[in-house]
Design an enzyme around this catalytic site. Structure first.
Site, PDB file in Angstrom:
ATOM      1  N   ASP A  13       0.864  -1.264   0.000  1.00  0.00           N
ATOM      2  CA  ASP A  13       0.025   0.099   0.064  1.00  0.00           C
ATOM      3  C   ASP A  13       0.718   1.251   0.043  1.00  0.00           C
ATOM      4  O   ASP A  13       2.069   1.145   0.323  1.00  0.00           O
ATOM      5  CB  ASP A  13      -0.974  -0.095   1.351  1.00  0.00           C
ATOM      6  CG  ASP A  13      -2.022   1.379   1.368  1.00  0.00           C
ATOM      7  OD1 ASP A  13      -2.440   1.519   0.108  1.00  0.00           O
ATOM      8  OD2 ASP A  13      -1.831   1.742   2.375  1.00  0.00           O
ATOM      9  N   SER A  14       0.240   2.270  -0.362  1.00  0.00           N
ATOM     10  CA  SER A  14       1.125   3.659  -0.119  1.00  0.00           C
ATOM     11  C   SER A  14       1.390   3.911   1.228  1.00  0.00           C
ATOM     12  O   SER A  14       2.197   4.854   1.337  1.00  0.00           O
ATOM     13  CB  SER A  14       0.261   4.737  -0.934  1.00  0.00           C
ATOM     14  OG  SER A  14      -1.100   4.678  -0.121  1.00  0.00           O
ATOM     15  N   CYS A  76      -3.595  -1.026  -2.020  1.00  0.00           N
ATOM     16  CA  CYS A  76      -3.966   0.469  -2.299  1.00  0.00           C
ATOM     17  C   CYS A  76      -4.892   0.471  -3.565  1.00  0.00           C
ATOM     18  O   CYS A  76      -4.655  -0.091  -4.580  1.00  0.00           O
ATOM     19  CB  CYS A  76      -2.414   1.028  -2.633  1.00  0.00           C
ATOM     20  SG  CYS A  76      -2.912   2.547  -2.815  1.00  0.00           S
ATOM     21  N   ASN A  77      -5.851   0.888  -3.541  1.00  0.00           N
ATOM     22  CA  ASN A  77      -7.175   1.181  -4.539  1.00  0.00           C
ATOM     23  C   ASN A  77      -6.547   2.039  -5.708  1.00  0.00           C
ATOM     24  O   ASN A  77      -6.582   1.628  -6.719  1.00  0.00           O
ATOM     25  CB  ASN A  77      -8.290   1.872  -3.999  1.00  0.00           C
ATOM     26  CG  ASN A  77      -9.230   0.624  -3.263  1.00  0.00           C
ATOM     27  OD1 ASN A  77     -10.097   0.407  -3.673  1.00  0.00           O
ATOM     28  ND2 ASN A  77      -8.657   0.510  -1.902  1.00  0.00           N
ATOM     29  N   GLU A 152      -6.968   9.089   9.292  1.00  0.00           N
ATOM     30  CA  GLU A 152      -5.308   9.295  10.028  1.00  0.00           C
ATOM     31  C   GLU A 152      -5.223   9.865  11.450  1.00  0.00           C
ATOM     32  O   GLU A 152      -4.672   9.518  12.236  1.00  0.00           O
ATOM     33  CB  GLU A 152      -4.377   9.523   9.033  1.00  0.00           C
ATOM     34  CG  GLU A 152      -4.075   8.447   7.971  1.00  0.00           C
ATOM     35  CD  GLU A 152      -2.926   8.341   6.892  1.00  0.00           C
ATOM     36  OE1 GLU A 152      -2.116   9.412   7.283  1.00  0.00           O
ATOM     37  OE2 GLU A 152      -2.819   7.781   6.229  1.00  0.00           O
ATOM     38  N   CYS A 184     -10.993   2.613  -1.196  1.00  0.00           N
ATOM     39  CA  CYS A 184      -9.833   3.172  -0.547  1.00  0.00           C
ATOM     40  C   CYS A 184      -9.513   2.512   0.581  1.00  0.00           C
ATOM     41  O   CYS A 184     -10.444   2.333   1.441  1.00  0.00           O
ATOM     42  CB  CYS A 184      -9.940   4.754  -0.608  1.00  0.00           C
ATOM     43  SG  CYS A 184      -8.727   5.646   0.331  1.00  0.00           S
ATOM     44  N   HIS A 186      -8.575   3.438   3.539  1.00  0.00           N
ATOM     45  CA  HIS A 186      -8.759   3.951   4.930  1.00  0.00           C
ATOM     46  C   HIS A 186     -10.410   4.172   5.145  1.00  0.00           C
ATOM     47  O   HIS A 186     -10.908   4.252   6.139  1.00  0.00           O
ATOM     48  CB  HIS A 186      -8.479   5.614   4.829  1.00  0.00           C
ATOM     49  CG  HIS A 186      -6.972   5.941   4.848  1.00  0.00           C
ATOM     50  ND1 HIS A 186      -6.184   5.193   3.991  1.00  0.00           N
ATOM     51  CD2 HIS A 186      -6.185   6.387   5.743  1.00  0.00           C
ATOM     52  CE1 HIS A 186      -4.922   5.639   4.021  1.00  0.00           C
ATOM     53  NE2 HIS A 186      -4.887   6.288   5.419  1.00  0.00           N
TER      54      HIS A 186
END
Ligand code: DGL
Length: 266
Positions: A13-14, A76-77, A152, A184, A186
């Site tokens: 993922d990023s 990661c989308n 976050e 996404c 998150h």
């Protein structure tokens, strides 16, 4: 074949958001070892250009290959929507196709919403994949870039979050979509807030869950699922370890990671 069964699954993922996917893989495939890679030095990907996202993703895939992974999950989308190509000699499972499939199965009125980063929505990849499966489905996509920093910051139930949800999704709520993809990493942390916002009238599809199901099916079909009934471990690699990192990690993991290392990309 035995070795392949015991090889880890690479998940990247990023940043830390992909831990929602890694956690779901661990839940559905408890015997698998996982090598998790988070590109925390270069996050976010959602506001970057396609060329950059492809370059970063390819570097990470090369890194994961050095860990002898048997398959790679692009958690990661954004990377999954923009960077998946068939040019690698190992299986690559993204989040977009499983999420799209789950939405196609979930909708009864043929109207699906997708929320994601700016880059994911710009790519139109969810719409392409959904309509490739069923051309009659109408897809409404909406970028919600502020969701990532809000998650976050741990603002799950904050008034600001409710305002931002309203700001981004009021127009979507005025449509009659009956399913919505959380496109996404998150957004699963906002699942309850979104369910409340849509008053239970929209099936919320977690692409992390759908992706883990897809990974499980893939390992089974190819007879490469872990053969030992022993709880797998997760090794974490990040390109940056900022000082307040553990707090952020806990939000996604619920506990401190067992093994964590700073990774160097070539
Ligand atoms: N991991 C990204 C995604 O799922 C969100 C964070 C970012 O923009 O890098 O699209």
């Amino acid at each position: 074949m035995k070795n392949k069964k015991m090889a880890p699954i690479g998940v990247f993922d990023s940043g830390v958001g992909g831990l929602t996917v890694a956690r779901e893989i661990s839940r559905q495939l408890p015997y698998e070892n996982i090598v998790y890679f988070g590109d925390t030095a270069r996050v976010p990907y959602g506001s970057k250009s396609q060329n950059t996202i492809i370059r970063f993703s390819e570097q990470i895939i090369r890194f994961l290959r050095t860990k002898q992974v048997k398959a790679i999950v692009i958690a990661c989308n954004t990377a999954s929507a923009l960077a998946v190509k068939d040019e690698f000699d190992l299986p690559i499972i993204g989040v977009v196709i499983p999420g799209a499939r789950a939405a196609v199965e979930a909708t009864t009125n043929g109207k699906v919403g997708v929320v994601g980063t700016e880059a994911t929505v710009q790519s139109g990849m969810y719409t392409k994949v959904i309509q490739g499966m069923n051309p009659k489905i109408e897809v409404i996509e909406k970028a919600c870039p502020l969701f990532v920093p809000l998650v976050e910051e741990g603002f799950k139930e904050h008034i600001v979050t409710r305002e931002i949800i309203e700001y981004y999704l009021e127009s979507m709520r005025n449509t009659d979509i009956d399913a919505m993809i959380l496109g996404c990493t998150h957004y699963p942390l906002f699942r309850e807030a979104l369910e409340r916002y849509f008053e239970g009238g929209v099936k919320i599809i977690d692409s992390a869950e759908a992706c883990a199901e897809s990974a499980r099916a893939f390992l089974d079909e190819n007879s490469i699922a872990a053969s030992l009934a022993k709880t797998g471990n997760v090794r974490y690699y990040f390109t940056d370890l900022p000082s307040d990192f553990n707090g952020g990690l806990r939000r996604f993991l619920g506990s401190a990671p067992s093994y964590m290392e700073k990774a160097q990309l070539e």
